[in-house]
Design a protein around this motif. Structure first.
Motif, short mmCIF file in Angstrom:
data_model
loop_
_atom_site.label_atom_id
_atom_site.label_comp_id
_atom_site.label_asym_id
_atom_site.label_seq_id
_atom_site.Cartn_x
_atom_site.Cartn_y
_atom_site.Cartn_z
N MET B 1 0.85 -1.20 0.00
CA MET B 1 0.00 0.00 0.00
C MET B 1 0.89 1.25 0.00
O MET B 1 1.80 1.35 0.81
CB MET B 1 -0.89 0.00 1.25
N LYS B 2 0.60 2.17 -0.92
CA LYS B 2 1.42 3.38 -1.03
C LYS B 2 1.29 4.25 0.22
O LYS B 2 0.24 4.28 0.86
CB LYS B 2 0.94 4.21 -2.22
N ASP B 3 2.35 5.00 0.47
CA ASP B 3 2.32 5.94 1.60
C ASP B 3 1.81 7.29 1.07
O ASP B 3 2.60 8.16 0.71
CB ASP B 3 3.73 6.06 2.18
N LEU B 4 0.51 7.45 1.02
CA LEU B 4 -0.08 8.66 0.42
C LEU B 4 0.28 9.92 1.21
O LEU B 4 0.46 11.00 0.63
CB LEU B 4 -1.60 8.54 0.33
N LEU B 5 0.37 9.79 2.53
CA LEU B 5 0.68 10.97 3.35
C LEU B 5 2.03 11.55 2.98
O LEU B 5 2.19 12.76 2.80
CB LEU B 5 0.68 10.60 4.83
N ARG B 6 3.02 10.66 2.82
CA ARG B 6 4.39 11.11 2.53
C ARG B 6 4.51 11.58 1.08
O ARG B 6 5.30 12.47 0.77
CB ARG B 6 5.36 9.98 2.84
N LEU B 7 3.70 10.95 0.20
CA LEU B 7 3.74 11.35 -1.21
C LEU B 7 3.23 12.78 -1.37
O LEU B 7 3.68 13.53 -2.23
CB LEU B 7 2.89 10.42 -2.07
#
Lengths: 132, 178
Positions: B1-7
């Motif tokens: 699962m991608k790290d959307l917060l950091r992206l």
């Protein structure tokens, strides 16, 4: 959860229906669920029978708006206008008109999802750190 | 699962929020200095009026530095609202007292942000803050020296005129001259 299942919840996913890939479920409560679409970098909020697709920014804005609602004031006010809260945020085409119980449920759902997003971020950092 | 917060951004929500609060504080400081400049101008303190105008510009520049940083890091920089800025001051001296108090408040605020950055292990922002922490040495020095002129010169006779003339000449020497 499969796209085919989600598509029945709303029309927003029409553009994503070309794949049957699974969406990671971020958080689920009795009131609904939040999923993450890695393909489009979107979050999907399933709440009160409707599905809303949100960018992360809009998700955070929605959470801030819901967190700002004073549940105690809603509960104690005899004013009829306090029976419902209207929540609209930029980047979210859904207007939430919710009674107290649903505001509480949405608040809990969004908080849970936000917590898991932060946890995921921490896990990514730990995994990256272990590679160094 | 991608790290959307950091992206989305390199800033945590907490750091983004406190930086936006600091942006607001700098904007308020800029507006306050402008109000002081106006008060000095209409009370005949020409040199101090120019000094406070310059201070106001500096505070705005600080605000823009912070604003740019938050934007550059993918954060949401908020253009602040500035309301209820004081118009009148009790005396010439009280203007400078308030200016010093304001600088002290700004220094304390940057210290708190630096502390928060260390707790959150955000060393990128911590490094960015070094410029401001250093700048506050000068800001507090100048404000304190200006206030000390009231003791050194005294306000009697042409004292206020002398103080007014001396204020823009206060300079902070960054290097030790032995």
């Amino acid at each position: 959860m499969h796209y085919q299942q989600i598509s029945s919840l709303g029309s927003h996913l029409f553009y994503m229906m070309h794949t049957a890939a699974q969406l990671p479920e971020i958080y689920t409560s009795e009131a609904g669920a939040v999923y993450q679409c890695d393909r489009h970098n979107r979050l999907m909020l399933s709440f009160a029978g409707e599905l809303t697709v949100l960018k992360l920014d809009a998700f955070l804005r929605l959470k801030r708006s819901v967190d700002k609602i004073d549940l105690d004031a809603m509960a104690s006010s005899p004013d009829r206008s306090s029976d419902f809260s209207i929540i609209t945020v930029c980047g979210c085409d859904r207007c939430f008109v919710l009674p107290l119980t649903e505001v509480y449920a949405l608040k809990e759902l969004l908080s849970g999802a936000k917590f898991v997003l932060e946890l995921n971020s921490m896990l990514h950092e730990c995994l990256n750190a272990s590679l160094v | 699962m991608k790290d959307l917060l950091r992206l989305r951004t390199s800033l945590s929500e907490t750091i983004e929020q406190i930086l936006n609060e600091q942006i607001k504080m700098e904007a308020e400081a800029s507006a306050m200095y402008l109000a002081m400049s106006s008060w000095c101008d209409r009370n005949g303190f020409d040199f101090s009026a120019g000094y406070f105008k310059q201070q106001s510009d500096e505070e705005r520049e600080h605000m823009l530095r912070l604003f740019k940083y938050v934007s550059d890091m993918g954060g949401r920089a908020i253009s602040p609202s500035v309301n209820n800025i004081q118009v009148e001051f009790d005396s010439f001296r009280s203007v400078f007292e308030q200016a010093l108090q304001q600088e002290i408040a700004v220094t304390q605020s940057f210290n708190r942000i630096a502390d928060k950055c260390q707790k959150e292990k955000d060393y990128v922002t911590f490094t960015f803050l070094q410029w401001f922490l250093k700048e506050q040495i000068e800001e507090e020095y100048v404000a304190r020296r200006a206030l000390e002129l009231f003791e050194v010169i005294g306000e009697e006779g042409t004292g206020q005129y002398e103080i007014d003339k001396r204020v823009p000449k206060i300079k902070y020497e960054n290097e030790y001259e032995g």
